[in-house]
Design a protein around this motif. Structure first.
Motif, mmCIF file in Angstrom:
data_model
loop_
_atom_site.group_PDB
_atom_site.id
_atom_site.type_symbol
_atom_site.label_atom_id
_atom_site.label_comp_id
_atom_site.label_asym_id
_atom_site.label_seq_id
_atom_site.Cartn_x
_atom_site.Cartn_y
_atom_site.Cartn_z
ATOM 1 N N THR A 84 0.687 -1.269 -0.504
ATOM 2 C CA THR A 84 0.088 -0.089 -0.246
ATOM 3 C C THR A 84 0.959 1.104 0.049
ATOM 4 N N LEU A 85 1.831 1.463 1.018
ATOM 5 C CA LEU A 85 2.377 2.165 1.120
ATOM 6 C C LEU A 85 4.503 2.962 -0.295
ATOM 7 N N SER A 86 4.637 1.443 -1.026
ATOM 8 C CA SER A 86 4.890 1.684 -2.044
ATOM 9 C C SER A 86 4.301 1.909 -3.541
ATOM 10 N N LEU A 87 3.143 1.707 -3.381
ATOM 11 C CA LEU A 87 2.193 1.883 -4.515
ATOM 12 C C LEU A 87 0.972 3.681 -4.806
ATOM 13 N N SER A 88 1.133 3.690 -2.981
ATOM 14 C CA SER A 88 0.737 5.428 -2.995
ATOM 15 C C SER A 88 1.903 6.300 -2.729
ATOM 16 N N ALA A 89 3.246 5.891 -2.904
ATOM 17 C CA ALA A 89 3.872 6.904 -3.216
ATOM 18 C C ALA A 89 4.285 7.168 -4.783
ATOM 19 N N ASN A 90 4.024 5.623 -5.602
ATOM 20 C CA ASN A 90 4.401 5.585 -6.795
ATOM 21 C C ASN A 90 3.372 6.334 -7.652
ATOM 22 N N LEU A 91 2.345 6.090 -6.972
ATOM 23 C CA LEU A 91 0.549 7.203 -7.919
ATOM 24 C C LEU A 91 1.330 9.103 -7.360
ATOM 25 N N ALA A 92 1.885 9.100 -6.363
ATOM 26 C CA ALA A 92 1.395 10.111 -6.215
ATOM 27 C C ALA A 92 2.208 11.402 -6.265
ATOM 28 N N GLN A 93 4.138 10.573 -7.461
ATOM 29 C CA GLN A 93 4.363 10.937 -8.659
ATOM 30 C C GLN A 93 3.989 11.121 -10.297
ATOM 31 N N ALA A 94 2.727 10.263 -9.851
ATOM 32 C CA ALA A 94 2.016 10.350 -11.334
ATOM 33 C C ALA A 94 1.146 11.805 -11.977
ATOM 34 N N ASP A 95 1.316 11.487 -13.094
ATOM 35 C CA ASP A 95 0.605 12.154 -13.683
ATOM 36 C C ASP A 95 -1.075 12.260 -14.011
ATOM 37 N N PRO A 96 -1.932 12.843 -13.689
ATOM 38 C CA PRO A 96 -3.199 13.034 -13.088
ATOM 39 C C PRO A 96 -3.885 12.553 -13.980
ATOM 40 N N SER A 97 -3.218 11.515 -14.792
ATOM 41 C CA SER A 97 -4.774 10.489 -15.685
ATOM 42 C C SER A 97 -3.747 9.510 -15.910
ATOM 43 N N ALA A 98 -5.536 8.645 -15.897
ATOM 44 C CA ALA A 98 -5.612 6.773 -16.190
ATOM 45 C C ALA A 98 -4.283 6.470 -16.916
ATOM 46 N N TRP A 99 -3.439 6.946 -17.776
ATOM 47 C CA TRP A 99 -1.894 6.178 -18.042
ATOM 48 C C TRP A 99 -1.015 6.585 -17.735
#
Length: 218
Positions: A84-99
């Motif tokens: 959960t922590l790993s995925l949360s950190a990765n998603l925090a760095q993502a562009d706000p889009s599905a891809w």
């Protein structure tokens, strides 16, 4: 050796690459939220190594036959928390889009998949036959279990060859059970497989344990 290396190397390489990608995202997220310098690296190391440690602990529990107490084991809970922590950190760095979310989550997903593959392979056990062939000399013994006492005596006559064959057969059954289930056979399991009395099964089990403790090569 070469075949095993060729089979394992791709998974190890994937784990290292994916781990590095996930590590970078976690470090960047930690830096953005006040954990500068070496602390950002420490946070990333803690999360990734926690996932690896929990996966290895789950594998050790299965190998030792440890029973779970409650609806989820502690290593599994730790692994879920790390994921959960790993995925949360990765998603925090993502562009706000599905891809953006998909690509950002890919390193963490690939890393966890590689770890699970290595965990799965490390718990493989050698194939064992469903049933062991009964030695010819034991056919009459196992057809007439009532005539045997706890000393392996048949019809009041101490048949050394029959007793030895019975002990060897019991050892084969015990080895098969340990290879399949990862834990020693119990008296009731041995009694059910041999079709003998509880007293004889207990005597055989004691003899097997004694020879194992003494380092008997047979």
């Amino acid at each position: 050796m070469i075949t095993r290396l060729a089979d394992t190397a791709p998974v190890l390489v994937l784990a290292m690459i994916a781990g590095a990608g996930s590590f970078t995202h976690i470090r960047d997220t930690a830096t953005e939220h006040g954990q500068a310098g070496w602390m950002a690296w420490a946070v990333a190391v803690c999360i990734d190594l926690t996932c690896v440690m929990a996966a290895r602990e789950r594998q050790r529990d299965r190998k030792n036959g440890r029973e779970r107490r409650g609806w989820i084991s502690w290593p599994t809970l730790v692994l879920v928390g790390g994921i959960t922590l790993s995925l949360s950190a990765n998603l925090a760095q993502a562009d706000p889009s599905a891809w953006g979310w998909i690509t950002a989550a890919t390193p963490a997903g690939a890393f966890l998949t590689a770890v699970s593959m290595l965990e799965r392979r490390s718990t493989e056990r050698p194939a064992v036959p469903d049933e062991l062939a009964v030695p010819d000399e034991l056919d009459p013994v196992l057809q007439k279990p009532a005539v045997l006492d706890e000393n392996g005596t048949e019809n009041g006559q101490n048949d050394t060859s029959t007793a030895g064959a019975l002990l060897d057969y019991a050892r084969r059954i015990a080895d098969e059970h340990h290879a399949r289930h990862g834990r020693p056979i119990t008296r009731d399991n041995l009694r059910a497989r041999l079709g003998v009395s509880s007293q004889l099964a207990s005597a055989l089990l004691r003899t097997l344990r004694d020879t194992t403790t003494k380092g008997d090569p047979s």
